[in-house]
Design a protein around this motif. Sequence first.
Motif, PDB file in Angstrom:
ATOM      1  N   ASP A 177      35.636  75.272  49.773  1.00 46.25           N
ATOM      2  CA  ASP A 177      34.207  74.757  49.492  1.00 46.25           C
ATOM      3  C   ASP A 177      33.102  75.352  50.014  1.00 46.25           C
ATOM      4  O   ASP A 177      32.004  75.351  49.923  1.00 46.25           O
ATOM      5  N   TYR A 178      33.671  76.481  50.817  1.00 47.20           N
ATOM      6  CA  TYR A 178      32.551  77.384  51.357  1.00 47.20           C
ATOM      7  C   TYR A 178      33.036  78.427  52.184  1.00 47.20           C
ATOM      8  O   TYR A 178      34.379  78.646  52.139  1.00 47.20           O
ATOM      9  N   GLU A 180      31.904  82.183  54.558  1.00 50.91           N
ATOM     10  CA  GLU A 180      30.837  82.622  55.636  1.00 50.91           C
ATOM     11  C   GLU A 180      30.687  84.025  55.544  1.00 50.91           C
ATOM     12  O   GLU A 180      31.599  84.801  55.221  1.00 50.91           O
ATOM     13  N   SER A 213      26.375  80.738  56.125  1.00 58.37           N
ATOM     14  CA  SER A 213      27.310  79.901  55.539  1.00 58.37           C
ATOM     15  C   SER A 213      26.883  79.598  54.108  1.00 58.37           C
ATOM     16  O   SER A 213      25.656  79.444  53.742  1.00 58.37           O
ATOM     17  N   SER A 215      27.798  77.447  50.138  1.00 56.90           N
ATOM     18  CA  SER A 215      28.708  76.452  49.796  1.00 56.90           C
ATOM     19  C   SER A 215      29.228  76.704  48.309  1.00 56.90           C
ATOM     20  O   SER A 215      28.543  77.533  47.626  1.00 56.90           O
ATOM     21  N   ALA A 217      30.901  74.478  46.742  1.00 55.49           N
ATOM     22  CA  ALA A 217      31.265  73.031  46.275  1.00 55.49           C
ATOM     23  C   ALA A 217      31.159  72.747  44.770  1.00 55.49           C
ATOM     24  O   ALA A 217      31.875  71.955  43.920  1.00 55.49           O
ATOM     25  N   ASN A 218      30.032  73.381  44.232  1.00 57.40           N
ATOM     26  CA  ASN A 218      29.676  73.137  42.768  1.00 57.40           C
ATOM     27  C   ASN A 218      30.075  73.971  41.752  1.00 57.40           C
ATOM     28  O   ASN A 218      29.777  74.230  40.693  1.00 57.40           O
ATOM     29  N   LYS A 241      37.642  81.422  44.867  1.00 56.78           N
ATOM     30  CA  LYS A 241      37.617  80.210  45.375  1.00 56.78           C
ATOM     31  C   LYS A 241      38.908  79.384  45.014  1.00 56.78           C
ATOM     32  O   LYS A 241      39.279  79.724  43.550  1.00 56.78           O
TER      33      LYS A 241
END
Length: 242
Positions: A177-178, A180, A213, A215, A217-218, A241
Amino acid sequence: MKTKLLVLLCAAFGALQINAQCARSGNFVQSDPAYSISGTASLTFTTGGNKDVIFDSNFMTVQGLDLRVYLSKLDDILAPGADPIEVTTGPLLGDNGMTSPVLSPITGMKTFSINQTTYPNVDLGTYDYIVIQCIGINERWGYVNLGAVNGPDCALLSVNEKTLSESVTVYPNPANDYFEISNDSQNELAVEIYDILGNKVIASEASRVKKQSFSLANLNSGVYLVQLKSNNQKVVKKLIKR
């Protein structure tokens, strides 16, 4: 438009990075009327590659007692603040392949690579002169006043700079979900992320922070292209991902 962008991104991904090529050059100035010297010379720099002092094919001088080549902050390597760097690994050889007799000719193109192990932390942008010094009699033969940087991508002039691909890390990869981005050099870095169709899905303004960082998530699972830009360099890294 998206198709064109995707082609460019894929090409960038295949190449991984754009190397910067720069040069500073000038003409030799004769320091002593007894010892002739002429021609042009340059300091060349390639990101991720060699840093060289190059004498062009029109270079001409005469042999002395142990001639050495230096980069210097001043036109006199003996002056306070000159901080000379020797770029030769031995005496200059004449056209006869020898260091004698004195005043025998030395002509033609010559290349001297700066030893990045001996001089790992030197900013070449602060060195404005190439100097030939006769060590045997402590006499300056001549010098070149290096001009302005000339080249398509001349953001850096340090001996020990890392390429963008080496100094920036994307992790973890694959990611959930993320992820870096670690910017070890803390050069100004802009980040854009594209899906495989060329749609920009994430972007950040240029920043010098050491770690960022992002995200995911979407976003759907799949392959993404992370485009990184810094100091006229560009690199594209593949991100997966899960």
